[in-house]
Design an enzyme around this catalytic site. Structure first.
Site, mmCIF file in Angstrom:
data_model
loop_
_atom_site.group_PDB
_atom_site.id
_atom_site.type_symbol
_atom_site.label_atom_id
_atom_site.label_comp_id
_atom_site.label_asym_id
_atom_site.label_seq_id
_atom_site.Cartn_x
_atom_site.Cartn_y
_atom_site.Cartn_z
ATOM 1 N N ASP A 113 0.802 -0.985 -0.106
ATOM 2 C CA ASP A 113 -0.142 -0.045 0.258
ATOM 3 C C ASP A 113 0.783 1.304 -0.097
ATOM 4 O OD1 ASP A 113 -2.401 -1.526 -0.162
ATOM 5 O OD2 ASP A 113 -2.674 -1.297 2.329
ATOM 6 N N HIS A 218 -5.174 -9.909 7.954
ATOM 7 C CA HIS A 218 -4.774 -10.557 6.833
ATOM 8 C C HIS A 218 -4.504 -12.142 7.277
ATOM 9 C CE1 HIS A 218 -3.266 -6.603 5.466
ATOM 10 N NE2 HIS A 218 -4.016 -6.899 4.578
ATOM 11 N N GLY A 384 -32.654 -27.087 17.760
ATOM 12 C CA GLY A 384 -31.702 -27.765 18.507
ATOM 13 C C GLY A 384 -31.661 -27.408 20.147
ATOM 14 N N SER A 428 -42.843 -24.507 24.344
ATOM 15 C CA SER A 428 -43.242 -25.190 25.312
ATOM 16 C C SER A 428 -43.173 -24.985 26.824
ATOM 17 C CB SER A 428 -42.051 -26.534 25.172
ATOM 18 O OG SER A 428 -40.856 -26.402 25.609
#
Length: 540
Positions: A113, A218, A384, A428
């Protein structure tokens, strides 16, 4: 690892095209004319003020293109994945946006850069354009030196420079404020994984029991691998490392940045964990938690500090068009309101019934012991957590057993109804609360269960044969009302639960799943009810 992409070498172009087609990109455009130049610009730019450009390798979204807009960047020059854009692309961007007021380049401190943006700046100057460059090296992991990497703090400089440019300041003034901010930034990252640059053969660098402190955006190795512990301990480790690099005095603005794959719930929990660190006591303002400088799919976060100075605060709190900018807020104790008056859960005096106590404790313990098995069943046909829902309700009941009016079945049912309504999660728990509350308000608890079951069906919308816990509960209630033994009640419940293996799901989460995936799998709720009655029968 599964990813959404066609080819690794086209993902950047396709992603930027998608940005421009999105609601986020309605006021953006791109340069055209060369396939290897990816420059995103403001549509409305008129070159009447200082232009602010940034960029670098892609894979850090929303940086850099996501911050193009009024009040932030004029444009972003995007390279390929984790690779600097070329000089031609950067120069094209400079020439496209720079007028008499000049242009500021905000560059992260990486060799590619620095070289490419630096050469482009020099070429632009040779063309008579007024260009300044600010290098960002906010990462303190490797110490405060020329090798310090530019990470999430870069986005704060985007905002500060963009606000200054939008207000009409000169290039000299905008660059000076950006350099002051860059010199004042400090950042540190912590992750539970590195990132995969679309390489299916890449092996993870960290073990399942490891985290890494100070790794780069990175996937560069961090300064230290540390044991994977709880959220608070990990956040404290990162905050302490960051604070050690700061002056002993002073107040701060803190950015909590997400690195790619942290779910929002965990991101908020990380900020809550930050509140228990020493650095939080020195924090006046917060930005995030939000993904601003990511690393593809890295599972981690970074902390950035900036001194709480008026010039920075004014710039960071000014209006900004890019929707990826999370905004600035005072860091203060959370606002609260007192609960309105609530009915007490325990209205009746505790009393004793040895047999009923034994049945309640035995049944609750059986559901807790079945938690993992029921969760595994639910993972095949729901979300789940069915086992956890029943187990958590059971734990609440066990915790309250000494407060129950055990000598009266009706009063026990009413109390359990209030207890489940207040403390039990999932549908439930609520449905069982309706059942118990209704049954407890009837003169006969057996008839009350029938009435409660009818109300469950009315509120829940499920019926017998819909493949829910009702298919095990309704036969059991009918057997109880008929005066059957608990052993016969358990048999009826078990037969109902087993029948769900061949039923078509017409209610609950399983109703969204193809029938073939449910074949020979019992409904987890029905299985839980059957287990409960079987355990109670054995206990007697």
């Amino acid at each position: 690892m599964k990813r959404f992409f066609n080819k690794r070498d086209t993902i950047v172009a396709e992603g930027l095209e998608g940005l421009l087609r999105s609601s986020y990109g309605a006021k953006l455009c791109r340069l055209t004319g060369a396939d290897d130049i990816h420059v995103i610009l403001r549509k409305d730019w008129s070159k009447d003020r200082v232009a602010v450009l940034s960029g670098g390798g892609s894979g850090h979204e929303p940086a850099h293109a996501g911050f193009v807009g009024k009040g932030m960047l004029t444009g972003a020059v995007c390279g390929q994945l984790f690779a600097s854009p070329g000089v031609d692309a950067i120069l094209a961007a400079i020439r496209s946006v720079t007028g008499e007021a000049g242009c500021l380049l905000i560059v992260k401190n990486y060799t590619g850069d620095r070289l490419n943006f630096g050469i482009a700046a020099e070429q632009a100057k040779a063309l008579g354009l007024d260009v300044e460059v600010v290098i960002i090296g906010d990462d303190i992991a490797l110490g405060r030196n020329s090798k310090a990497r530019g990470i999430a703090g870069t986005v704060l400089v985007h905002k500060i420079a963009g606000a200054a440019a939008e207000s009409g300041k000169s290039l000299v003034e905008v660059a000076a404020l950006a350099r002051k901010a860059a010199a004042s930034l400090s950042s540190i990252g912590l992750a539970l994984s590195d990132c995969s640059v679309y390489n299916p053969e890449q092996e993870p660098r960290l073990r399942d029991d490891e985290a890494e402190l100070g790794l780069g955006i990175h996937g560069e190795a961090g300064i230290e691998r540390i044991p994977l512990t709880g959220l608070d301990a990990l956040m404290t480790r990162a905050a302490e490392k960051l604070e050690a690099s700061l002056p002993r005095e002073g107040r701060f603005i803190v950015l909590l940045n997400m690195l790619g794959s942290v779910p929002p719930l965990e991101a908020y929990a990380l900020l809550d964990g930050f509140s228990r660190t020493a650095l939080a006591a020195r924090t006046d303002w917060i930005i995030g938690p939000a993904p601003v400088m990511t690393a593809l799919d890295m599972n981690g976060f970074s902390l950035t500090t900036l001194p709480s100075e008026p010039a920075f605060l004014d710039a960071l709190s000014s209006d900004a068009e890019p929707r990826a900018w999370p905004g600035l807020a005072p860091y203060a104790p959370i606002a609260t309101l007192p609960l309105p008056p609530m009915t007490d859960t325990f209205l009746d005096t505790p009393s004793e019934n040895t047999m009923l106590r034994r049945l309640i404790v035995t049944g609750a313990e059986a559901l807790i012991a079945s938690e993992a098995r029921l969760n595994a069943l639910d993972a095949k046909c729901g979300d789940g957590d069915a086992g956890s829902t029943f187990a958590e309700s059971s734990r609440v009941v066990l915790k309250s057993i000494d407060s129950l009016p055990l000598a009266s079945p009706q009063k026990v049912l009413s109390t359990l109804g209030r207890l489940l309504a207040r403390h039990s999660g999932g549908s439930s728990g609520v449905l069982l609360s309706i059942l118990a509350t209704t049954a407890g308000n009837e003169p006969s608890w057996r008839q009350g269960l029938q009435k409660g079951a009818a109300r469950m069906q009315g509120y829940g919308g499920a019926r017998a044969g819909d493949r829910t816990m009702l298919d095990a509960l309704l036969p059991a209630i009918e057997a109880l009302e008929a005066g059957s033994s608990l052993h016969e009640v358990a048999q009826a419940s078990r037969a109902g639960a087993d029948a769900t293996r061949s039923m078509k799901a017409r209610a609950g989460r399983a109703s969204y799943i193809p029938d073939e995936q449910l074949k020979d799998i019992p409904d987890p709720g029905a299985e839980a009810i059957a287990v409960l009655f079987e355990t109670l029968a054995k206990a007697l």
